[in-house]
Design a protein around this motif. Sequence first.
Motif, PDB file in Angstrom:
ATOM      1  N   ILE A   1      15.245   5.970  -9.449  1.00  0.00           N
ATOM      2  CA  ILE A   1      14.831   5.873  -8.786  1.00  0.00           C
ATOM      3  C   ILE A   1      15.305   4.756  -7.885  1.00  0.00           C
ATOM      4  N   THR A   2      15.500   4.237  -6.596  1.00  0.00           N
ATOM      5  CA  THR A   2      15.786   3.789  -5.940  1.00  0.00           C
ATOM      6  C   THR A   2      14.819   2.135  -5.864  1.00  0.00           C
ATOM      7  N   VAL A   3      15.866   1.578  -6.252  1.00  0.00           N
ATOM      8  CA  VAL A   3      15.784  -0.168  -5.900  1.00  0.00           C
ATOM      9  C   VAL A   3      16.564  -0.843  -5.407  1.00  0.00           C
ATOM     10  N   GLY A   4      15.943  -1.191  -4.325  1.00  0.00           N
ATOM     11  CA  GLY A   4      17.148  -2.285  -3.780  1.00  0.00           C
ATOM     12  C   GLY A   4      18.217  -1.288  -2.147  1.00  0.00           C
ATOM     13  N   GLY A   5      17.685  -0.201  -2.607  1.00  0.00           N
ATOM     14  CA  GLY A   5      18.190   0.889  -1.944  1.00  0.00           C
ATOM     15  C   GLY A   5      19.660   1.479  -2.569  1.00  0.00           C
ATOM     16  N   VAL A   6      19.053   1.112  -3.665  1.00  0.00           N
ATOM     17  CA  VAL A   6      20.936   1.670  -4.299  1.00  0.00           C
ATOM     18  C   VAL A   6      20.100   2.558  -5.788  1.00  0.00           C
ATOM     19  N   VAL A   7      20.230   4.127  -6.195  1.00  0.00           N
ATOM     20  CA  VAL A   7      19.417   5.024  -7.008  1.00  0.00           C
ATOM     21  C   VAL A   7      20.063   4.322  -8.154  1.00  0.00           C
ATOM     22  N   VAL A   8      19.098   4.175  -9.210  1.00  0.00           N
ATOM     23  CA  VAL A   8      19.896   3.966 -10.431  1.00  0.00           C
ATOM     24  C   VAL A   8      19.176   5.269 -11.224  1.00  0.00           C
ATOM     25  N   SER A   9      19.606   4.812 -12.127  1.00  0.00           N
ATOM     26  CA  SER A   9      19.086   5.786 -14.136  1.00  0.00           C
ATOM     27  C   SER A   9      19.194   5.084 -15.130  1.00  0.00           C
ATOM     28  N   ASN A  10      20.027   3.283 -15.122  1.00  0.00           N
ATOM     29  CA  ASN A  10      20.581   3.422 -15.730  1.00  0.00           C
ATOM     30  C   ASN A  10      19.679   1.761 -16.005  1.00  0.00           C
ATOM     31  N   ALA A  11      19.045   1.104 -17.346  1.00  0.00           N
ATOM     32  CA  ALA A  11      18.995  -0.326 -17.408  1.00  0.00           C
ATOM     33  C   ALA A  11      19.045  -1.088 -18.712  1.00  0.00           C
ATOM     34  N   THR A  12      19.435  -2.381 -18.570  1.00  0.00           N
ATOM     35  CA  THR A  12      19.536  -2.800 -20.130  1.00  0.00           C
ATOM     36  C   THR A  12      18.434  -3.161 -20.514  1.00  0.00           C
ATOM     37  N   LEU A  13      18.468  -2.632 -22.578  1.00  0.00           N
ATOM     38  CA  LEU A  13      17.030  -3.407 -22.838  1.00  0.00           C
ATOM     39  C   LEU A  13      18.088  -4.261 -24.253  1.00  0.00           C
ATOM     40  N   HIS A  14      18.440  -4.727 -23.853  1.00  0.00           N
ATOM     41  CA  HIS A  14      19.540  -5.952 -24.456  1.00  0.00           C
ATOM     42  C   HIS A  14      19.759  -5.439 -25.901  1.00  0.00           C
ATOM     43  N   ASN A  15      18.861  -5.284 -27.032  1.00  0.00           N
ATOM     44  CA  ASN A  15      19.155  -5.284 -28.292  1.00  0.00           C
ATOM     45  C   ASN A  15      17.401  -5.086 -29.566  1.00  0.00           C
ATOM     46  N   ALA A  16      17.605  -5.213 -30.364  1.00  0.00           N
ATOM     47  CA  ALA A  16      16.855  -4.038 -31.377  1.00  0.00           C
ATOM     48  C   ALA A  16      15.315  -4.901 -30.698  1.00  0.00           C
ATOM     49  N   ASP A  17      16.137  -6.294 -30.631  1.00  0.00           N
ATOM     50  CA  ASP A  17      14.457  -7.481 -31.202  1.00  0.00           C
ATOM     51  C   ASP A  17      13.379  -7.665 -29.630  1.00  0.00           C
ATOM     52  N   GLU A  18      14.371  -7.079 -28.560  1.00  0.00           N
ATOM     53  CA  GLU A  18      13.772  -6.999 -26.919  1.00  0.00           C
ATOM     54  C   GLU A  18      12.797  -5.875 -27.098  1.00  0.00           C
ATOM     55  N   ILE A  19      13.628  -4.354 -27.354  1.00  0.00           N
ATOM     56  CA  ILE A  19      12.978  -3.180 -27.611  1.00  0.00           C
ATOM     57  C   ILE A  19      11.864  -3.431 -28.473  1.00  0.00           C
ATOM     58  N   ALA A  20      11.822  -4.453 -30.105  1.00  0.00           N
ATOM     59  CA  ALA A  20      10.627  -4.206 -30.385  1.00  0.00           C
ATOM     60  C   ALA A  20       9.273  -5.627 -30.111  1.00  0.00           C
ATOM     61  N   ARG A  21       9.741  -6.187 -28.696  1.00  0.00           N
ATOM     62  CA  ARG A  21       9.231  -7.299 -28.303  1.00  0.00           C
ATOM     63  C   ARG A  21       8.089  -6.118 -26.778  1.00  0.00           C
ATOM     64  N   LEU A  22       9.052  -5.351 -26.073  1.00  0.00           N
ATOM     65  CA  LEU A  22       7.900  -5.245 -24.927  1.00  0.00           C
ATOM     66  C   LEU A  22       7.415  -3.791 -25.386  1.00  0.00           C
ATOM     67  N   ASP A  23       8.200  -3.185 -26.741  1.00  0.00           N
ATOM     68  CA  ASP A  23       7.223  -1.740 -27.396  1.00  0.00           C
ATOM     69  C   ASP A  23       7.697  -0.926 -26.534  1.00  0.00           C
ATOM     70  N   ALA A  24       8.835  -0.727 -26.143  1.00  0.00           N
ATOM     71  CA  ALA A  24       9.418   0.280 -25.078  1.00  0.00           C
ATOM     72  C   ALA A  24       9.626   2.255 -26.012  1.00  0.00           C
ATOM     73  N   ARG A  25       9.058   2.804 -25.531  1.00  0.00           N
ATOM     74  CA  ARG A  25       9.203   4.115 -26.081  1.00  0.00           C
ATOM     75  C   ARG A  25       9.802   4.818 -25.472  1.00  0.00           C
ATOM     76  N   ILE A  26      10.352   5.651 -26.060  1.00  0.00           N
ATOM     77  CA  ILE A  26      10.921   7.089 -24.549  1.00  0.00           C
ATOM     78  C   ILE A  26      10.012   7.803 -24.051  1.00  0.00           C
ATOM     79  N   GLY A  27       9.743   8.152 -23.046  1.00  0.00           N
ATOM     80  CA  GLY A  27       8.610   9.081 -22.683  1.00  0.00           C
ATOM     81  C   GLY A  27       7.556   7.699 -21.997  1.00  0.00           C
ATOM     82  N   ASP A  28       8.345   7.231 -22.271  1.00  0.00           N
ATOM     83  CA  ASP A  28       7.003   6.052 -21.457  1.00  0.00           C
ATOM     84  C   ASP A  28       7.797   5.460 -19.801  1.00  0.00           C
ATOM     85  N   PHE A  29       6.467   5.473 -19.120  1.00  0.00           N
ATOM     86  CA  PHE A  29       6.565   4.512 -17.767  1.00  0.00           C
ATOM     87  C   PHE A  29       6.932   3.211 -17.539  1.00  0.00           C
ATOM     88  N   VAL A  30       7.953   2.668 -17.111  1.00  0.00           N
ATOM     89  CA  VAL A  30       7.925   1.187 -17.004  1.00  0.00           C
ATOM     90  C   VAL A  30       8.566   0.422 -16.171  1.00  0.00           C
TER      91      VAL A  30
END
Length: 259
Positions: free
Chosen positions: A33-62
């Motif tokens: 997706i384009t963000v700030g005029g740049v096409v991006v495909s990676n983003a940091t999730l920082h660590n396991a605690d951050e994944i749990a806080r977000l409850d991020a799951r594969i297939g989610d829209f974020v």
Amino acid sequence: KFPAEKAVTRLNAIEIQVGRTGALTPVAKLEPITVGGVVVSNATLHNADEIARLDARIGDFVVIQRAGDVILQVVEVVQDRRPAESVPFEFPTHCPCALKTPVIREATSGGAEGAVRRCSGEFACPHQRIEHLKHFASRRAFDIEGLGEKQIAFFYDCPVEALRIREPAEIFTLQRRNEASIQKIENFEGFGTTSVAKLFAAIEERRRISLERFIFALGIRHVGETTAKVLARAAGEWPAFEALAKRIAGGDAEASVGA
């Protein structure tokens, strides 16, 4: 300050990357997706605690965000667009390397569990060894032109065993080993006579560097550029620094305090 730019895209996978110090960092693999005029495909999730806080799951829209030159990060999950079959992400308990060494979660100075999880394999872990080599040859360390991430990855798993680089010292024997080898580096795709000659010249130029750069290049945990400068200034020369390091490793409390 400019407001942070945000966008919504699908989280296709969560990839675990192992750093130089063994830290496991989850990276969101996104639908481009384009963000700030740049096409991006990676983003940091920082660590396991951050994944749990977000409850991020594969297939989610974020919701992803990029402010200035800060690395892209996942800031929110669009809960009402979550697939019905989604399941919580399970952070690995073992390193993704071939050794499958256990992952440890270090305690903080207060005794609580730290946020970072690390591979316990240390220098046996190939991921950590490769990252150490990248750090060693990087611009702020030995600054070896022509020995970037792509080249280091090639030499680490080179089809010709005699030409492999598995530890920093082997960088400085590469030319001699190439001359003695039946199969030459020049014959591999991505290399040529000119590029290989330039690489060997760059390596030769870096046989002598400042002590502060050398200390930084060692990749000692918690020793960044500033600390490396302080240590180099205190030691003056390599023999003095080596002696100090051996004393500290041997449990000399006065040496530790003095350092």
